[in-house]
Design a protein around this motif. Structure first.
Motif, PDB file in Angstrom:
ATOM      1  N   ASP A 162      16.928  10.458  -2.948  1.00  0.00           N
ATOM      2  CA  ASP A 162      16.251   9.538  -3.806  1.00  0.00           C
ATOM      3  C   ASP A 162      16.085   8.085  -3.351  1.00  0.00           C
ATOM      4  OD1 ASP A 162      16.469  11.054  -6.114  1.00  0.00           O
ATOM      5  OD2 ASP A 162      18.607  10.507  -6.130  1.00  0.00           O
ATOM      6  N   CYS A 163      14.678   7.689  -3.030  1.00  0.00           N
ATOM      7  CA  CYS A 163      14.394   6.449  -2.591  1.00  0.00           C
ATOM      8  C   CYS A 163      13.953   5.280  -3.798  1.00  0.00           C
ATOM      9  CB  CYS A 163      13.042   6.549  -1.719  1.00  0.00           C
ATOM     10  SG  CYS A 163      13.449   7.899  -0.254  1.00  0.00           S
ATOM     11  N   GLU A 164      14.544   4.243  -3.625  1.00  0.00           N
ATOM     12  CA  GLU A 164      14.101   3.247  -4.632  1.00  0.00           C
ATOM     13  C   GLU A 164      13.885   1.887  -3.991  1.00  0.00           C
ATOM     14  OE1 GLU A 164      17.054   2.844  -7.510  1.00  0.00           O
ATOM     15  OE2 GLU A 164      18.543   3.009  -6.351  1.00  0.00           O
ATOM     16  N   SER A 198       0.776  -1.145  -0.002  1.00  0.00           N
ATOM     17  CA  SER A 198       0.007  -0.056  -0.047  1.00  0.00           C
ATOM     18  C   SER A 198       0.907   1.210   0.129  1.00  0.00           C
ATOM     19  CB  SER A 198      -0.908   0.109   1.327  1.00  0.00           C
ATOM     20  OG  SER A 198      -0.199  -0.040   2.389  1.00  0.00           O
ATOM     21  N   VAL A 199       2.139   1.326   0.250  1.00  0.00           N
ATOM     22  CA  VAL A 199       2.900   2.424   0.166  1.00  0.00           C
ATOM     23  C   VAL A 199       3.902   2.590  -1.065  1.00  0.00           C
ATOM     24  CG1 VAL A 199       4.901   3.389   1.736  1.00  0.00           C
ATOM     25  CG2 VAL A 199       2.963   2.080   2.657  1.00  0.00           C
ATOM     26  N   THR A 200       3.947   3.768  -1.436  1.00  0.00           N
ATOM     27  CA  THR A 200       4.879   3.863  -2.737  1.00  0.00           C
ATOM     28  C   THR A 200       5.766   4.962  -2.205  1.00  0.00           C
ATOM     29  OG1 THR A 200       3.551   5.652  -3.499  1.00  0.00           O
ATOM     30  CG2 THR A 200       3.007   3.531  -4.250  1.00  0.00           C
ATOM     31  N   VAL A 201       6.846   5.198  -3.089  1.00  0.00           N
ATOM     32  CA  VAL A 201       7.908   6.198  -2.783  1.00  0.00           C
ATOM     33  C   VAL A 201       7.249   7.671  -2.704  1.00  0.00           C
ATOM     34  CG1 VAL A 201      10.118   7.283  -3.735  1.00  0.00           C
ATOM     35  CG2 VAL A 201       9.747   4.765  -3.600  1.00  0.00           C
ATOM     36  N   GLU A 202       6.223   7.768  -3.540  1.00  0.00           N
ATOM     37  CA  GLU A 202       5.606   9.260  -3.559  1.00  0.00           C
ATOM     38  C   GLU A 202       4.979   9.500  -2.265  1.00  0.00           C
ATOM     39  OE1 GLU A 202       5.660   6.771  -5.918  1.00  0.00           O
ATOM     40  OE2 GLU A 202       6.674   7.954  -7.381  1.00  0.00           O
ATOM     41  N   LYS A 203       4.334   8.332  -1.645  1.00  0.00           N
ATOM     42  CA  LYS A 203       3.546   8.646  -0.663  1.00  0.00           C
ATOM     43  C   LYS A 203       4.543   8.764   0.583  1.00  0.00           C
ATOM     44  CE  LYS A 203      -0.370   5.758  -1.672  1.00  0.00           C
ATOM     45  NZ  LYS A 203      -1.187   4.554  -1.379  1.00  0.00           N
TER      46      LYS A 203
END
Length: 245
Positions: free
Chosen positions: A231-233, A181-186
């Protein structure tokens, strides 16, 4: 990502009450009006606190938070830190160490290592020595370390959290992917999901986690205000945060 929920609060089969730091536990419970040292049935209290199981084993969360030496049972639940002379992993290795112990100790020790290894060019102005390069406040590094230890997947064996320090960046690499349910944008706006809710709860109570979820947005804001990138990835079964220096 497999977490440490109340329903899946697994114990380490051969662990016992003697593996816990009772002095540290007593200090913790004193803040909530409990005198652990006066309890006749300490294990009952610790079971109710999700730190032991009904089989009298210490839970993974219990070892990580209050264990005398958690790595006896969880050898890879530690932080590996490496400092390189340049911007590539093939450059000269200046410092390398593994930090173990309970999670709060890991966070404090890792922050001290980062601060000691940061490159701090300076210049003389009048009678003062001042930094000639932007320096993040300590709370930025602390938040990224805490985020790594609280949200890593402790079911992944054979891999530690890794902090790689280069001249131009620090990489914070944690085993485990983001929850579905979690994205980098969130993450940028403070949306998160508790991968290890028991660990999260205790780290909140120990004042290592902001209960309002402002930690990562603060990190993004500090980087952006300084004109730096963060940056997160996800790659493979790991999550990486790259903080530009």
């Amino acid at each position: 990502m497999v977490g440490l929920s109340r329903r899946r609060c697994h114990g380490i089969r051969t662990s016992r009450l003697s593996d816990l730091n009772l002095a540290k536990l007593d200090q913790y419970f004193q803040t909530y009006g409990f005198d652990l040292s006066a309890e006749d049935d300490k294990e009952r209290l610790l079971r109710n606190a999700d730190l032991m199981t009904d089989q009298r084993q210490v839970t993974v969360a219990g070892l990580l938070l209050f264990g005398i030496h958690p790595q006896r049972y969880l050898p890879f639940a530690a932080i590996s830190i490496a400092r390189f002379a340049g911007t590539e992993i093939a450059d000269e290795l200046l410092d390398q160490q593994v930090i173990d112990g309970p999670l709060d100790q890991q966070v404090d020790s890792a922050l001290a290592v980062i601060k000691r290894n940061l490159f701090r060019p300076s210049r003389i102005e009048s009678t003062r020595t001042v930094d000639s390069r932007f320096q993040y406040p300590d709370r930025v590094f602390r938040e990224l370390i805490v985020n790594a230890v609280v949200h890593r997947n402790y079911a992944i064996h054979g891999s530690r959290i890794r902090l790689l320090m280069f001249e131009d960046r620090i990489e914070f690499i944690s085993p485990g992917r983001l929850p579905n349910s979690v994205t980098v944008e969130k993450l940028r706006v403070g949306v998160s999901c508790a991968v290890n809710p028991i660990i999260l709860r205790y780290m909140e109570n120990l004042r290592y986690v902001d209960k309002l979820g402002r930690g990562l947005p603060m990190v993004y804001r500090a980087a952006e205000q300084a004109g730096k990138r963060i940056d997160c990835e996800e790659f493979g079964e790991e999550f990486r945060v790259v903080l530009q220096l």
